[in-house]
Scaffold this motif. Sequence first.
Motif, PDB file in Angstrom:
ATOM      1  N   ASP A 135       0.834  -1.191   0.000  1.00  0.00           N
ATOM      2  CA  ASP A 135       0.000   0.000   0.000  1.00  0.00           C
ATOM      3  C   ASP A 135       0.874   1.249   0.000  1.00  0.00           C
ATOM      4  OD1 ASP A 135      -2.222  -1.576   0.085  1.00  0.00           O
ATOM      5  OD2 ASP A 135      -2.583  -1.289   2.215  1.00  0.00           O
ATOM      6  N   LYS A 136       0.531   2.158  -0.850  1.00  0.00           N
ATOM      7  CA  LYS A 136       1.262   3.421  -0.932  1.00  0.00           C
ATOM      8  C   LYS A 136       0.419   4.526  -0.317  1.00  0.00           C
ATOM      9  CE  LYS A 136       4.533   1.518  -3.267  1.00  0.00           C
ATOM     10  NZ  LYS A 136       5.760   1.171  -2.636  1.00  0.00           N
ATOM     11  N   SER A 137       1.059   5.431   0.376  1.00  0.00           N
ATOM     12  CA  SER A 137       0.385   6.505   1.089  1.00  0.00           C
ATOM     13  C   SER A 137       0.048   7.678   0.162  1.00  0.00           C
ATOM     14  CB  SER A 137       1.271   6.997   2.227  1.00  0.00           C
ATOM     15  OG  SER A 137       0.767   8.182   2.783  1.00  0.00           O
ATOM     16  N   LYS A 138      -1.183   8.157   0.291  1.00  0.00           N
ATOM     17  CA  LYS A 138      -1.628   9.311  -0.485  1.00  0.00           C
ATOM     18  C   LYS A 138      -0.851  10.570  -0.084  1.00  0.00           C
ATOM     19  CE  LYS A 138      -5.904  11.818  -1.512  1.00  0.00           C
ATOM     20  NZ  LYS A 138      -7.354  11.847  -1.276  1.00  0.00           N
ATOM     21  N   LYS A 139      -0.603  10.719   1.214  1.00  0.00           N
ATOM     22  CA  LYS A 139       0.109  11.903   1.705  1.00  0.00           C
ATOM     23  C   LYS A 139       1.551  11.942   1.200  1.00  0.00           C
ATOM     24  CE  LYS A 139      -2.654  12.374   5.855  1.00  0.00           C
ATOM     25  NZ  LYS A 139      -2.695  12.264   7.313  1.00  0.00           N
ATOM     26  N   VAL A 140       2.213  10.798   1.247  1.00  0.00           N
ATOM     27  CA  VAL A 140       3.600  10.732   0.771  1.00  0.00           C
ATOM     28  C   VAL A 140       3.647  11.011  -0.727  1.00  0.00           C
ATOM     29  CG1 VAL A 140       5.592   9.213   0.436  1.00  0.00           C
ATOM     30  CG2 VAL A 140       4.347   9.169   2.599  1.00  0.00           C
ATOM     31  N   ALA A 141       2.736  10.404  -1.480  1.00  0.00           N
ATOM     32  CA  ALA A 141       2.695  10.625  -2.928  1.00  0.00           C
ATOM     33  C   ALA A 141       2.440  12.093  -3.249  1.00  0.00           C
ATOM     34  CB  ALA A 141       1.630   9.745  -3.566  1.00  0.00           C
ATOM     35  N   LEU A 142       1.551  12.730  -2.493  1.00  0.00           N
ATOM     36  CA  LEU A 142       1.244  14.139  -2.732  1.00  0.00           C
ATOM     37  C   LEU A 142       2.450  15.024  -2.443  1.00  0.00           C
ATOM     38  CD1 LEU A 142      -0.818  16.292  -3.515  1.00  0.00           C
ATOM     39  CD2 LEU A 142      -1.517  16.371  -1.112  1.00  0.00           C
ATOM     40  N   LEU A 143       3.125  14.784  -1.331  1.00  0.00           N
ATOM     41  CA  LEU A 143       4.310  15.576  -0.995  1.00  0.00           C
ATOM     42  C   LEU A 143       5.423  15.383  -2.026  1.00  0.00           C
ATOM     43  CD1 LEU A 143       4.425  15.168   2.885  1.00  0.00           C
ATOM     44  CD2 LEU A 143       3.891  17.237   1.590  1.00  0.00           C
ATOM     45  N   LEU A 144       5.639  14.131  -2.432  1.00  0.00           N
ATOM     46  CA  LEU A 144       6.653  13.873  -3.459  1.00  0.00           C
ATOM     47  C   LEU A 144       6.283  14.557  -4.765  1.00  0.00           C
ATOM     48  CD1 LEU A 144       7.444  10.099  -2.857  1.00  0.00           C
ATOM     49  CD2 LEU A 144       8.946  12.046  -2.423  1.00  0.00           C
ATOM     50  N   CYS A 145       4.994  14.528  -5.103  1.00  0.00           N
ATOM     51  CA  CYS A 145       4.549  15.147  -6.347  1.00  0.00           C
ATOM     52  C   CYS A 145       4.712  16.664  -6.298  1.00  0.00           C
ATOM     53  CB  CYS A 145       3.096  14.770  -6.624  1.00  0.00           C
ATOM     54  SG  CYS A 145       2.528  15.274  -8.251  1.00  0.00           S
ATOM     55  N   ILE A 146       4.352  17.273  -5.195  1.00  0.00           N
ATOM     56  CA  ILE A 146       4.439  18.727  -5.080  1.00  0.00           C
ATOM     57  C   ILE A 146       5.893  19.193  -5.159  1.00  0.00           C
ATOM     58  CG2 ILE A 146       4.143  20.667  -3.489  1.00  0.00           C
ATOM     59  CD1 ILE A 146       1.533  19.289  -2.561  1.00  0.00           C
ATOM     60  N   PHE A 147       6.779  18.526  -4.401  1.00  0.00           N
ATOM     61  CA  PHE A 147       8.152  19.010  -4.298  1.00  0.00           C
ATOM     62  C   PHE A 147       9.108  18.416  -5.331  1.00  0.00           C
ATOM     63  CE2 PHE A 147       6.441  19.759  -0.003  1.00  0.00           C
ATOM     64  CZ  PHE A 147       6.611  21.126   0.038  1.00  0.00           C
ATOM     65  N   LEU A 148       8.862  17.175  -5.766  1.00  0.00           N
ATOM     66  CA  LEU A 148       9.783  16.519  -6.698  1.00  0.00           C
ATOM     67  C   LEU A 148       9.078  15.950  -7.921  1.00  0.00           C
ATOM     68  CD1 LEU A 148      11.922  14.628  -4.024  1.00  0.00           C
ATOM     69  CD2 LEU A 148      12.572  16.684  -5.284  1.00  0.00           C
ATOM     70  N   GLY A 149       7.831  16.313  -8.116  1.00  0.00           N
ATOM     71  CA  GLY A 149       7.043  15.780  -9.225  1.00  0.00           C
ATOM     72  C   GLY A 149       7.577  16.144 -10.584  1.00  0.00           C
ATOM     73  N   TYR A 150       8.252  17.244 -10.667  1.00  0.00           N
ATOM     74  CA  TYR A 150       8.859  17.676 -11.922  1.00  0.00           C
ATOM     75  C   TYR A 150       9.853  16.627 -12.430  1.00  0.00           C
ATOM     76  CZ  TYR A 150      10.561  21.166 -15.262  1.00  0.00           C
ATOM     77  OH  TYR A 150      10.873  21.842 -16.410  1.00  0.00           O
ATOM     78  N   PHE A 151      10.425  15.858 -11.494  1.00  0.00           N
ATOM     79  CA  PHE A 151      11.383  14.809 -11.829  1.00  0.00           C
ATOM     80  C   PHE A 151      10.758  13.419 -11.819  1.00  0.00           C
ATOM     81  CE2 PHE A 151      13.730  18.230  -9.661  1.00  0.00           C
ATOM     82  CZ  PHE A 151      14.494  18.662 -10.722  1.00  0.00           C
ATOM     83  N   GLY A 152       9.454  13.325 -11.552  1.00  0.00           N
ATOM     84  CA  GLY A 152       8.750  12.052 -11.589  1.00  0.00           C
ATOM     85  C   GLY A 152       8.933  11.170 -10.378  1.00  0.00           C
ATOM     86  N   VAL A 153       9.408  11.722  -9.278  1.00  0.00           N
ATOM     87  CA  VAL A 153       9.687  10.917  -8.089  1.00  0.00           C
ATOM     88  C   VAL A 153       8.423  10.227  -7.576  1.00  0.00           C
ATOM     89  CG1 VAL A 153      10.522  11.007  -5.709  1.00  0.00           C
ATOM     90  CG2 VAL A 153      11.676  12.322  -7.478  1.00  0.00           C
ATOM     91  N   HIS A 154       7.277  10.878  -7.652  1.00  0.00           N
ATOM     92  CA  HIS A 154       6.026  10.257  -7.193  1.00  0.00           C
ATOM     93  C   HIS A 154       5.651   9.057  -8.058  1.00  0.00           C
ATOM     94  CE1 HIS A 154       4.811  12.993 -10.378  1.00  0.00           C
ATOM     95  NE2 HIS A 154       3.618  12.417 -10.430  1.00  0.00           N
ATOM     96  N   GLN A 155       6.017   9.073  -9.331  1.00  0.00           N
ATOM     97  CA  GLN A 155       5.745   7.932 -10.205  1.00  0.00           C
ATOM     98  C   GLN A 155       6.633   6.743  -9.813  1.00  0.00           C
ATOM     99  OE1 GLN A 155       3.319   7.759 -12.290  1.00  0.00           O
ATOM    100  NE2 GLN A 155       2.809   9.880 -12.718  1.00  0.00           N
ATOM    101  N   PHE A 156       7.882   7.003  -9.495  1.00  0.00           N
ATOM    102  CA  PHE A 156       8.760   5.939  -9.009  1.00  0.00           C
ATOM    103  C   PHE A 156       8.231   5.378  -7.696  1.00  0.00           C
ATOM    104  CE2 PHE A 156      11.886   8.399 -11.591  1.00  0.00           C
ATOM    105  CZ  PHE A 156      12.242   7.384 -12.472  1.00  0.00           C
ATOM    106  N   TYR A 157       7.729   6.239  -6.815  1.00  0.00           N
ATOM    107  CA  TYR A 157       7.208   5.818  -5.513  1.00  0.00           C
ATOM    108  C   TYR A 157       6.064   4.815  -5.661  1.00  0.00           C
ATOM    109  CZ  TYR A 157       4.696   6.057  -1.074  1.00  0.00           C
ATOM    110  OH  TYR A 157       4.030   5.732   0.080  1.00  0.00           O
ATOM    111  N   VAL A 158       5.163   5.035  -6.609  1.00  0.00           N
ATOM    112  CA  VAL A 158       4.020   4.123  -6.769  1.00  0.00           C
ATOM    113  C   VAL A 158       4.342   2.945  -7.693  1.00  0.00           C
ATOM    114  CG1 VAL A 158       2.299   5.870  -6.232  1.00  0.00           C
ATOM    115  CG2 VAL A 158       2.945   5.485  -8.614  1.00  0.00           C
ATOM    116  N   GLY A 159       5.585   2.848  -8.159  1.00  0.00           N
ATOM    117  CA  GLY A 159       6.016   1.694  -8.935  1.00  0.00           C
ATOM    118  C   GLY A 159       5.894   1.846 -10.438  1.00  0.00           C
TER     119      GLY A 159
END
Length: 66
Positions: free
Chosen positions: A1-25
């Motif tokens: 299970d991946k956290s919505k809060k973690v994904a949102l924070l990664l997307c806001i601060f590092l989403g330009y680099f796709g870090v949130h996409q790596f986080y969810v696999g």
Amino acid sequence: DKSKKVALLLCIFLGYFGVHQFYVGKIGKGLLYLFTGGLFGIGWIVDIVKILMGSFRDNVGAPLRE
């Protein structure tokens, strides 16, 4: 299970680099975001909205947990 809060924070601060996409696999989409600057900034903003609305899914199609 991946956290919505973690994904949102990664997307806001590092989403330009796709870090949130790596986080969810989603490795392929993460690489695409990395090399195109978050799909030229548009995909990054769309993903923030999708995470907030609850329609963002992980690599197996499961919703993110609260």
